[in-house]
Motif scaffolding. Structure first.
Motif, PDB file in Angstrom:
ATOM      1  N   TYR A   1      34.825  43.982  40.782  1.00 13.53           N
ATOM      2  CA  TYR A   1      35.219  45.352  40.393  1.00 13.53           C
ATOM      3  C   TYR A   1      34.418  46.399  41.174  1.00 13.53           C
ATOM      4  CZ  TYR A   1      34.881  49.585  37.494  1.00 13.53           C
ATOM      5  OH  TYR A   1      34.849  50.888  37.051  1.00 13.53           O
ATOM      6  N   TYR A   2      33.106  46.187  41.270  1.00 10.18           N
ATOM      7  CA  TYR A   2      32.208  47.153  41.907  1.00 10.18           C
ATOM      8  C   TYR A   2      32.518  47.320  43.396  1.00 10.18           C
ATOM      9  CZ  TYR A   2      27.724  49.223  43.398  1.00 10.18           C
ATOM     10  OH  TYR A   2      26.756  50.032  43.933  1.00 10.18           O
ATOM     11  N   THR A   3      32.964  46.228  44.035  1.00 11.63           N
ATOM     12  CA  THR A   3      33.278  46.296  45.470  1.00 11.63           C
ATOM     13  C   THR A   3      34.736  46.700  45.727  1.00 11.63           C
ATOM     14  OG1 THR A   3      33.569  43.880  45.429  1.00 11.63           O
ATOM     15  CG2 THR A   3      31.488  44.713  46.295  1.00 11.63           C
ATOM     16  N   GLY A   4      35.457  47.080  44.667  1.00 14.13           N
ATOM     17  CA  GLY A   4      36.780  47.678  44.838  1.00 14.13           C
ATOM     18  C   GLY A   4      37.948  46.713  44.815  1.00 14.13           C
ATOM     19  N   PHE A   5      37.732  45.484  44.298  1.00 16.66           N
ATOM     20  CA  PHE A   5      38.822  44.521  44.208  1.00 16.66           C
ATOM     21  C   PHE A   5      39.268  44.362  42.752  1.00 16.66           C
ATOM     22  CE2 PHE A   5      36.366  43.093  48.002  1.00 16.66           C
ATOM     23  CZ  PHE A   5      37.333  43.392  48.949  1.00 16.66           C
ATOM     24  N   LYS A   6      40.429  43.766  42.584  1.00 20.28           N
ATOM     25  CA  LYS A   6      41.023  43.640  41.252  1.00 20.28           C
ATOM     26  C   LYS A   6      40.442  42.432  40.514  1.00 20.28           C
ATOM     27  CE  LYS A   6      45.545  44.903  40.397  1.00 20.28           C
ATOM     28  NZ  LYS A   6      47.010  44.719  40.456  1.00 20.28           N
ATOM     29  N   VAL A   7      39.950  42.670  39.292  1.00 20.66           N
ATOM     30  CA  VAL A   7      39.385  41.591  38.470  1.00 20.66           C
ATOM     31  C   VAL A   7      40.498  40.591  38.133  1.00 20.66           C
ATOM     32  CG1 VAL A   7      38.365  41.072  36.213  1.00 20.66           C
ATOM     33  CG2 VAL A   7      37.527  43.017  37.558  1.00 20.66           C
ATOM     34  N   ASN A   8      40.148  39.317  38.127  1.00 14.01           N
ATOM     35  CA  ASN A   8      41.055  38.190  37.844  1.00 14.01           C
ATOM     36  C   ASN A   8      41.966  37.825  39.004  1.00 14.01           C
ATOM     37  OD1 ASN A   8      40.097  37.559  35.290  1.00 14.01           O
ATOM     38  ND2 ASN A   8      41.477  38.995  34.276  1.00 14.01           N
ATOM     39  N   SER A   9      41.826  38.512  40.137  1.00 13.46           N
ATOM     40  CA  SER A   9      42.538  38.041  41.331  1.00 13.46           C
ATOM     41  C   SER A   9      41.733  38.297  42.598  1.00 13.46           C
ATOM     42  CB  SER A   9      43.921  38.698  41.447  1.00 13.46           C
ATOM     43  OG  SER A   9      43.807  40.083  41.682  1.00 13.46           O
ATOM     44  N   GLY A  10      40.844  39.286  42.566  1.00 15.79           N
ATOM     45  CA  GLY A  10      40.083  39.649  43.761  1.00 15.79           C
ATOM     46  C   GLY A  10      38.826  38.819  43.980  1.00 15.79           C
ATOM     47  N   GLU A  11      38.499  37.938  43.026  1.00 16.08           N
ATOM     48  CA  GLU A  11      37.289  37.123  43.171  1.00 16.08           C
ATOM     49  C   GLU A  11      37.344  36.251  44.430  1.00 16.08           C
ATOM     50  OE1 GLU A  11      37.405  38.374  38.920  1.00 16.08           O
ATOM     51  OE2 GLU A  11      38.893  37.677  40.360  1.00 16.08           O
ATOM     52  N   TYR A  12      38.549  35.783  44.788  1.00 16.34           N
ATOM     53  CA  TYR A  12      38.712  35.002  46.024  1.00 16.34           C
ATOM     54  C   TYR A  12      38.283  35.822  47.235  1.00 16.34           C
ATOM     55  CZ  TYR A  12      41.903  31.920  43.412  1.00 16.34           C
ATOM     56  OH  TYR A  12      42.448  31.053  42.513  1.00 16.34           O
TER      57      TYR A  12
END
Length: 614
Positions: free
Chosen positions: A194-205
């Protein structure tokens, strides 16, 4: 014959799975049918599919198993809000009405939804609820090839648990340790996502893929301020820096102050070295926590086998390091490790735990997942009918000629859509619904990212390699059929960088060829490896073998058949639409071969903006 239907739903990645007499028959995510990524709705289409695969009706099932216990989850929400009151009132105001209206009465809601599939099925006494982490643990242990194993599950949060340890022996699976919310390795990783600007539950990759571009310079700060890690691997998160327990965001101002930057707005400013260093740091912290935990478990239980599930188990970089570490001799990770796999685990827990049936290990060294090829398959006549109706121009070849045409296109550096056999269960395409490319091409990674997938240029691609040739090309000689282990490209295949290239920073490193197979070699010389086995996917094995015969290279680029934000394709029509909406050169569906130049240009779609970005 006894059938158990497993269901996961209402949070994200809804799915259905069916086991018959203890054997996994079919499993699929709802998103594949509805075309809505991470679809959380009741998995009606997935249920109808898995039943049809077995030739059963809903009335025929012995039990329906749901993957978590809603009342326990509600209890956790209430206790968390009360403990933190008056903080979190806005979040409370949004969440509670939804729970009171829908989620609290999940049993009646499930029965009502199931009634729409079958008017005659009376399921009131057949409905069972497994705890969330028991579903994860069962999905990891029961299909594994081990008679006995330590089973570790790690995710965001289930009801209360975020991390559990179970011991599996025969048909028994017993929970022995738990870490509870709000202390969660999954939520720590999601907070940095979240902090780096990606969507939680899909941006972790994406964070995992970004990590090798950075340096873990915040690792010590994270372990000092955010995480209290004990020698046995247990941990606590300092809630002063997080907002997820009661707020509407993952992190708070104190978190931003600690690292000296505000939250990056999604899709906004360019990623810079800071964001790469944050990604590298949370990845390093995650690896340290998991390694500490796993070493302690190996020491305590003296069992050589480890099984894993839960969203964090999809961190294939950490998995590769676990295997290399050797605390456990063998590791098996459930390919559908996230919530979708909970459907399968709930069904297996019901079969073995509740109904007491014995467990039979699969023959040989194989697991019980059938290569994760558990989704729909289409007959050649059906494929041809569907493609014709969609306006596609194709030629149907013999299997031998189709394989030859595919290998030739790959050797000519064409991007090939490959749709054959049963669809995969889980987040990875494994040669059933894949886009393939030539790994020797220096431009292939960029081409696939920007022209086919429409996604960020930094994201790496995975290699599919013939299992028998794996050790010659990678620093790993271990089955990895589910693309869940990362290791390095063999030294002999690497290309050392010049002094000038060594001085490049961050994304600048992207275009430097690092090996004989640059399209799948990440900036740290690593690759997320899928081994291809003749017995689980003979057709895919033949294509790679034909490519090897032409080029001497037993490796192809394998990425999922979709664009960014789209679920992996399910039907021949999905495949044709994606083919026409991207710069793919060729499409193979069954034995039907489609070339882009032969298609009606009026059927081209704007795929770049069709799906909400993930």
């Amino acid at each position: 014959m006894s059938a158990i239907l497993g269901i996961s739903a209402f949070y994200h990645d809804s799915a259905a799975a069916l086991i018959v007499d203890g054997q996994v028959i079919a499993a699929a995510q709802e998103e594949r049918f509805t075309r809505k990524k991470h679809d959380a709705s009741f998995p009606r289409h997935a249920i109808e599919y898995v039943l049809s695969e077995a030739g059963l009706k809903l009335d025929d099932v012995e039990a329906v198993a749901f993957y978590d216990k809603p009342f326990l989850k509600f209890e956790r929400l209430l206790e968390t809000y009360v403990a933190n009151a008056p903080r979190g009132f806005r979040s409370f105001k949004i969440a509670i009405p939804v729970w009171i209206k829908e989620k609290l009465f999940q049993k009646s809601m499930l029965l009502k939804e199931l009634k729409q599939i079958s008017e005659t099925a009376d399921l009131r006494d057949k409905l069972m609820f497994a705890e969330h982490h028991m579903s994860h643990a069962a999905s990891a242990y029961y299909p594994s090839p081990f008679e006995e194993a330590v089973v570790l599950t790690l995710d965001g949060v289930g009801e209360w648990a975020t991390t559990t340890v179970a011991i599996g022996r025969g048909k028994k699976l017993e929970m022995v340790k738990e870490i509870h919310f709000p202390h969660s390795l999954g939520l720590l990783y999601s907070a940095v996502t979240y902090y780096t600007g990606f969507k939680v539950n899909s941006g972790e990759y994406k964070v995992m893929g970004l990590a090798p571009y950075g340096e873990p310079r915040f690792k010590d700060l994270m372990l000092d301020k955010l995480v209290d890690l004990k020698p046995d691997g247990s941990f606590r998160l300092n809630q002063e820096y997080f907002n997820y327990a009661t707020g509407l965001t993952m992190t708070n101002q104190k978190f931003a102050d600690l690292f000296g930057r505000p939250v990056r707005a999604p899709e906004s400013e360019q990623l810079d070295q800071f964001h790469m260093d944050m990604a590298a740091s949370v990845q390093a912290v995650t690896e340290e926590i998991i390694l500490t935990m796993v070493r302690a478990l190996a020491q305590e239980f003296k069992i050589p086998n480890l099984c894993m599930a839960g969203g964090v188990a999809l961190n294939c970089v950490a998995n590769g390091k676990l295997l290399k570490d050797g605390a456990f001799k063998d590791i098996w990770v459930q390919p559908a490790a996230g919530d979708a796999g909970g459907a399968l685990g709930a069904a297996q827990a019901a079969w073995h735990q509740e109904l007491g049936h014995p467990r039979h290990l699969p023959a040989g060294k194989r697991d019980g997942m059938k290569g994760a090829y558990l989704g729909p398959v289409y007959k050649q006549s059906d494929i041809e009918h569907r493609l014709s109706a969609a306006g596609a121009v194709f030629e149907s070849l013999s299997e031998e000629d189709m394989i030859e045409a595919t290998a030739t296109a790959l050797a000519d550096e064409q991007a090939v859509g490959w749709f054959n056999g049963r669809m995969e269960f889980g987040p990875r395409a494994l040669g059933g619904r894949s886009i393939l490319g030539d790994p020797r091409s220096e431009s292939m990674q960029k081409t696939l990212n920007l022209k086919v997938k429409f996604r960020e240029s930094f994201r790496p691609f995975a290699p599919s390699v013939l299992r028998e040739d794996m050790a010659e090309w990678f620093d790993l000689d271990y089955d990895s059929p589910y693309m869940l282990l990362v290791d390095r490209v063999q030294d002999a295949k690497q290309r050392k960088m010049t002094a000038e290239e060594e001085n490049l920073f961050g994304i600048e490193k992207l275009n430097v060829a690092r090996s004989e197979i640059p399209a799948i070699t990440h900036v740290d010389y690593s690759a997320r490896i899928q081994t291809v086995h003749e017995d689980t996917n003979p057709l895919y094995h033949k294509v790679i073998s034909a490519f090897k015969a032409k080029t001497g290279c037993p490796v192809v680029v394998n990425t999922s058949f979709n664009v960014r934000g789209e679920p992996i394709v399910c039907t021949p029509e999905d495949a044709f639409r994606c083919f026409m909406g991207t710069d793919m050169d060729m499409l193979v569906v069954g034995r039907a071969v489609l070339r882009k130049d032969n298609q009606d240009p009026s059927l081209k779609e704007d795929y770049k903006n069709k799906y909400e970005l993930d």
